[in-house]
Design an enzyme around this catalytic site. Structure first.
Site, PDB file in Angstrom:
ATOM      1  N   SER A   5       0.786 -10.763  -3.541  1.00 28.98           N
ATOM      2  CA  SER A   5       0.020  -9.528  -3.459  1.00 28.98           C
ATOM      3  C   SER A   5      -0.035  -8.854  -4.818  1.00 28.98           C
ATOM      4  O   SER A   5       0.991  -8.430  -5.351  1.00 28.98           O
ATOM      5  CB  SER A   5       0.646  -8.583  -2.432  1.00 28.98           C
ATOM      6  OG  SER A   5      -0.010  -7.337  -2.469  1.00 28.98           O
ATOM      7  N   HIS A  30      -3.637 -12.173  -2.827  1.00 29.28           N
ATOM      8  CA  HIS A  30      -3.876 -11.128  -1.827  1.00 29.28           C
ATOM      9  C   HIS A  30      -4.190  -9.814  -2.530  1.00 29.28           C
ATOM     10  O   HIS A  30      -3.461  -9.385  -3.428  1.00 29.28           O
ATOM     11  CB  HIS A  30      -2.624 -10.972  -0.954  1.00 29.28           C
ATOM     12  CG  HIS A  30      -2.819 -10.076   0.223  1.00 29.28           C
ATOM     13  ND1 HIS A  30      -3.420 -10.497   1.387  1.00 29.28           N
ATOM     14  CD2 HIS A  30      -2.489  -8.778   0.417  1.00 29.28           C
ATOM     15  CE1 HIS A  30      -3.439  -9.507   2.259  1.00 29.28           C
ATOM     16  NE2 HIS A  30      -2.893  -8.438   1.687  1.00 29.28           N
ATOM     17  N   ASP A  32      -4.991  -5.840  -1.833  1.00 24.83           N
ATOM     18  CA  ASP A  32      -4.950  -4.720  -0.895  1.00 24.83           C
ATOM     19  C   ASP A  32      -5.868  -3.601  -1.365  1.00 24.83           C
ATOM     20  O   ASP A  32      -5.629  -2.984  -2.402  1.00 24.83           O
ATOM     21  CB  ASP A  32      -3.522  -4.181  -0.765  1.00 24.83           C
ATOM     22  CG  ASP A  32      -2.625  -5.122   0.017  1.00 24.83           C
ATOM     23  OD1 ASP A  32      -3.035  -5.555   1.107  1.00 24.83           O
ATOM     24  OD2 ASP A  32      -1.524  -5.425  -0.468  1.00 24.83           O
ATOM     25  N   MET A  34      -7.189   0.069  -0.646  1.00 31.21           N
ATOM     26  CA  MET A  34      -6.781   1.276   0.072  1.00 31.21           C
ATOM     27  C   MET A  34      -7.652   2.446  -0.353  1.00 31.21           C
ATOM     28  O   MET A  34      -7.993   2.575  -1.529  1.00 31.21           O
ATOM     29  CB  MET A  34      -5.313   1.591  -0.225  1.00 31.21           C
ATOM     30  CG  MET A  34      -4.363   0.451   0.049  1.00 31.21           C
ATOM     31  SD  MET A  34      -2.653   0.922  -0.343  1.00 31.21           S
ATOM     32  CE  MET A  34      -1.838  -0.672  -0.217  1.00 31.21           C
ATOM     33  N   HIS A  63      -7.912  -7.515   1.692  1.00 36.03           N
ATOM     34  CA  HIS A  63      -7.470  -6.789   2.894  1.00 36.03           C
ATOM     35  C   HIS A  63      -7.960  -5.353   2.785  1.00 36.03           C
ATOM     36  O   HIS A  63      -7.475  -4.583   1.953  1.00 36.03           O
ATOM     37  CB  HIS A  63      -5.942  -6.871   2.957  1.00 36.03           C
ATOM     38  CG  HIS A  63      -5.327  -6.098   4.060  1.00 36.03           C
ATOM     39  ND1 HIS A  63      -3.967  -5.857   4.119  1.00 36.03           N
ATOM     40  CD2 HIS A  63      -5.852  -5.503   5.168  1.00 36.03           C
ATOM     41  CE1 HIS A  63      -3.701  -5.156   5.201  1.00 36.03           C
ATOM     42  NE2 HIS A  63      -4.829  -4.922   5.839  1.00 36.03           N
ATOM     43  N   MET A  65      -7.882  -1.896   3.830  1.00 32.26           N
ATOM     44  CA  MET A  65      -7.157  -0.823   4.520  1.00 32.26           C
ATOM     45  C   MET A  65      -7.955   0.463   4.323  1.00 32.26           C
ATOM     46  O   MET A  65      -7.521   1.407   3.662  1.00 32.26           O
ATOM     47  CB  MET A  65      -5.749  -0.666   3.939  1.00 32.26           C
ATOM     48  CG  MET A  65      -4.899  -1.899   3.986  1.00 32.26           C
ATOM     49  SD  MET A  65      -3.240  -1.512   3.381  1.00 32.26           S
ATOM     50  CE  MET A  65      -2.660  -3.145   2.952  1.00 32.26           C
ATOM     51  N   MET A 134       0.642  -7.240  10.242  1.00 30.19           N
ATOM     52  CA  MET A 134       1.315  -6.346   9.305  1.00 30.19           C
ATOM     53  C   MET A 134       2.766  -6.169   9.749  1.00 30.19           C
ATOM     54  O   MET A 134       3.036  -5.713  10.858  1.00 30.19           O
ATOM     55  CB  MET A 134       0.620  -4.993   9.257  1.00 30.19           C
ATOM     56  CG  MET A 134      -0.756  -5.011   8.606  1.00 30.19           C
ATOM     57  SD  MET A 134      -0.733  -5.637   6.905  1.00 30.19           S
ATOM     58  CE  MET A 134       0.373  -4.452   6.118  1.00 30.19           C
ATOM     59  N   GLY A 139       0.064   0.671   3.293  1.00 31.55           N
ATOM     60  CA  GLY A 139      -0.160   1.763   2.356  1.00 31.55           C
ATOM     61  C   GLY A 139       0.669   1.689   1.098  1.00 31.55           C
ATOM     62  O   GLY A 139       0.248   2.178   0.058  1.00 31.55           O
ATOM     63  N   PHE A 140       1.823   1.056   1.177  1.00 33.77           N
ATOM     64  CA  PHE A 140       2.711   0.982   0.010  1.00 33.77           C
ATOM     65  C   PHE A 140       3.430  -0.368  -0.013  1.00 33.77           C
ATOM     66  O   PHE A 140       3.784  -0.904   1.042  1.00 33.77           O
ATOM     67  CB  PHE A 140       3.758   2.100   0.037  1.00 33.77           C
ATOM     68  CG  PHE A 140       3.173   3.475  -0.062  1.00 33.77           C
ATOM     69  CD1 PHE A 140       2.913   4.042  -1.309  1.00 33.77           C
ATOM     70  CD2 PHE A 140       2.853   4.193   1.064  1.00 33.77           C
ATOM     71  CE1 PHE A 140       2.349   5.308  -1.406  1.00 33.77           C
ATOM     72  CE2 PHE A 140       2.296   5.456   0.985  1.00 33.77           C
ATOM     73  CZ  PHE A 140       2.041   6.015  -0.267  1.00 33.77           C
ATOM     74  N   GLY A 141       3.674  -0.889  -1.214  1.00 32.71           N
ATOM     75  CA  GLY A 141       4.459  -2.095  -1.363  1.00 32.71           C
ATOM     76  C   GLY A 141       5.943  -1.793  -1.332  1.00 32.71           C
ATOM     77  O   GLY A 141       6.373  -0.642  -1.389  1.00 32.71           O
ATOM     78  N   GLY A 142       6.742  -2.845  -1.248  1.00 34.17           N
ATOM     79  CA  GLY A 142       8.187  -2.710  -1.359  1.00 34.17           C
ATOM     80  C   GLY A 142       8.905  -2.253  -0.109  1.00 34.17           C
ATOM     81  O   GLY A 142      10.096  -1.920  -0.173  1.00 34.17           O
ATOM     82  N   ASP A 172       2.166 -10.056   6.380  1.00 37.26           N
ATOM     83  CA  ASP A 172       2.211  -9.277   5.150  1.00 37.26           C
ATOM     84  C   ASP A 172       3.148  -8.090   5.329  1.00 37.26           C
ATOM     85  O   ASP A 172       2.953  -7.260   6.220  1.00 37.26           O
ATOM     86  CB  ASP A 172       0.808  -8.782   4.812  1.00 37.26           C
ATOM     87  CG  ASP A 172       0.750  -7.926   3.552  1.00 37.26           C
ATOM     88  OD1 ASP A 172       1.766  -7.855   2.836  1.00 37.26           O
ATOM     89  OD2 ASP A 172      -0.311  -7.335   3.295  1.00 37.26           O
ATOM     90  N   GLY A 173       4.170  -7.999   4.448  1.00 41.90           N
ATOM     91  CA  GLY A 173       5.046  -6.846   4.435  1.00 41.90           C
ATOM     92  C   GLY A 173       6.514  -7.208   4.490  1.00 41.90           C
ATOM     93  O   GLY A 173       6.989  -7.746   5.474  1.00 41.90           O
ATOM     94  N   GLY A 174       7.214  -6.966   3.403  1.00 36.44           N
ATOM     95  CA  GLY A 174       8.649  -7.217   3.378  1.00 36.44           C
ATOM     96  C   GLY A 174       9.028  -8.679   3.398  1.00 36.44           C
ATOM     97  O   GLY A 174      10.159  -9.026   3.748  1.00 36.44           O
ATOM     98  N   GLY A 194       4.696  -9.464  -2.255  1.00 33.47           N
ATOM     99  CA  GLY A 194       4.348  -8.683  -3.430  1.00 33.47           C
ATOM    100  C   GLY A 194       5.514  -8.461  -4.353  1.00 33.47           C
ATOM    101  O   GLY A 194       5.662  -9.135  -5.375  1.00 33.47           O
ATOM    102  N   SER A 195       6.393  -7.519  -3.996  1.00 37.83           N
ATOM    103  CA  SER A 195       7.514  -7.190  -4.880  1.00 37.83           C
ATOM    104  C   SER A 195       8.447  -8.373  -5.064  1.00 37.83           C
ATOM    105  O   SER A 195       9.024  -8.552  -6.142  1.00 37.83           O
ATOM    106  CB  SER A 195       8.279  -5.978  -4.332  1.00 37.83           C
ATOM    107  OG  SER A 195       8.750  -6.216  -3.021  1.00 37.83           O
TER     108      SER A 195
END
Length: 216
Positions: A5, A30, A32, A34, A63, A65, A134, A139-142, A172-174, A194-195
């Protein structure tokens, strides 16, 4: 497949971030998008997607959002999106939005927020080339992975298989090397990270290699 991401990359060096992902063996990139309304953050517009398209040969997994994604589909496809994913919670007419994506020249994706029941997107699976779960609040990474997302992945894997669908199932996410295997074994075919990729002190290639090793 692995889809780094770009949200977690240095925005002043996005072309370098895209190149690093490609050199490290990523499958997709990827992106994002927003709008500050559907989610409480602002990121990329069509021009950024177009710039990334020139900087990388990887498929661009865009994606959306955003509220009223139907109004923007054509512009993101024109900019170079390979996949365009819309939220079931955001599109006034989800079926029409999904139909507009292949008509514009890209592959259609559907996604849902963590609090949304899987049943909301089941009517749209046959229109989808990509189904995105999701595993954080968008809305936010990390953010930390929400464990309950695994049940959604299993349910959607079963629903796609029952239809004989070839759609990709993305999460996607964590996502980190420590949970990547569990997500893959639940039925995911694409992992967004991502992170865990762009903030790894060892670099993007080393991070992607750790993911490959973890997935097996």
């Amino acid at each position: 497949m692995l889809a780094p991401s770009i949200l977690s990359a240095d925005f002043a060096r996005l072309a370098d971030a895209a190149s690093a992902a490609e050199a490290g063996g990523a499958d997709w990139l990827h992106v994002d998008v927003m709008d500050g309304h559907f989610v409480p953050n602002l990121t990329f517009g069509p021009k950024m997607v177009a710039d990334l398209r020139r900087a990388s040969r990887l498929p661009l997994d865009v994606h959306l959002m955003i509220d009223r994604p139907d109004a923007w589909i054509g512009r993101f496809v024109e900019a170079g999106a390979t996949y365009v994913t819309v939220h079931v919670e955001a599109a006034p007419d989800v079926g029409a939005a999904l139909a507009a994506i292949p008509s514009a020249g890209a592959r259609a994706g559907i996604t849902l927020n963590p609090e949304t029941a899987v049943e909301r997107i089941l009517p749209y699976l046959d229109q989808s080339d990509l189904v995105l779960v999701m595993s954080v609040h968008p809305g936010f990474g990390g953010q930390a992975f929400i464990p309950g997302a695994l049940e959604k992945v299993r349910a959607l894997r079963a629903a796609l298989d029952a239809r004989g669908s070839a759609a990709e199932l993305e999460v996607d996410g964590g996502i980190k090397p420590e949970n990547a295997r569990a997500v893959r074994e639940a039925g995911a075919s694409v992992l967004v990270a991502g992170s865990a990729v762009y903030l790894d002190p060892a670099g993007v290639s080393a991070a992607l290699a750790r993911f490959r090793e973890a997935i097996g």
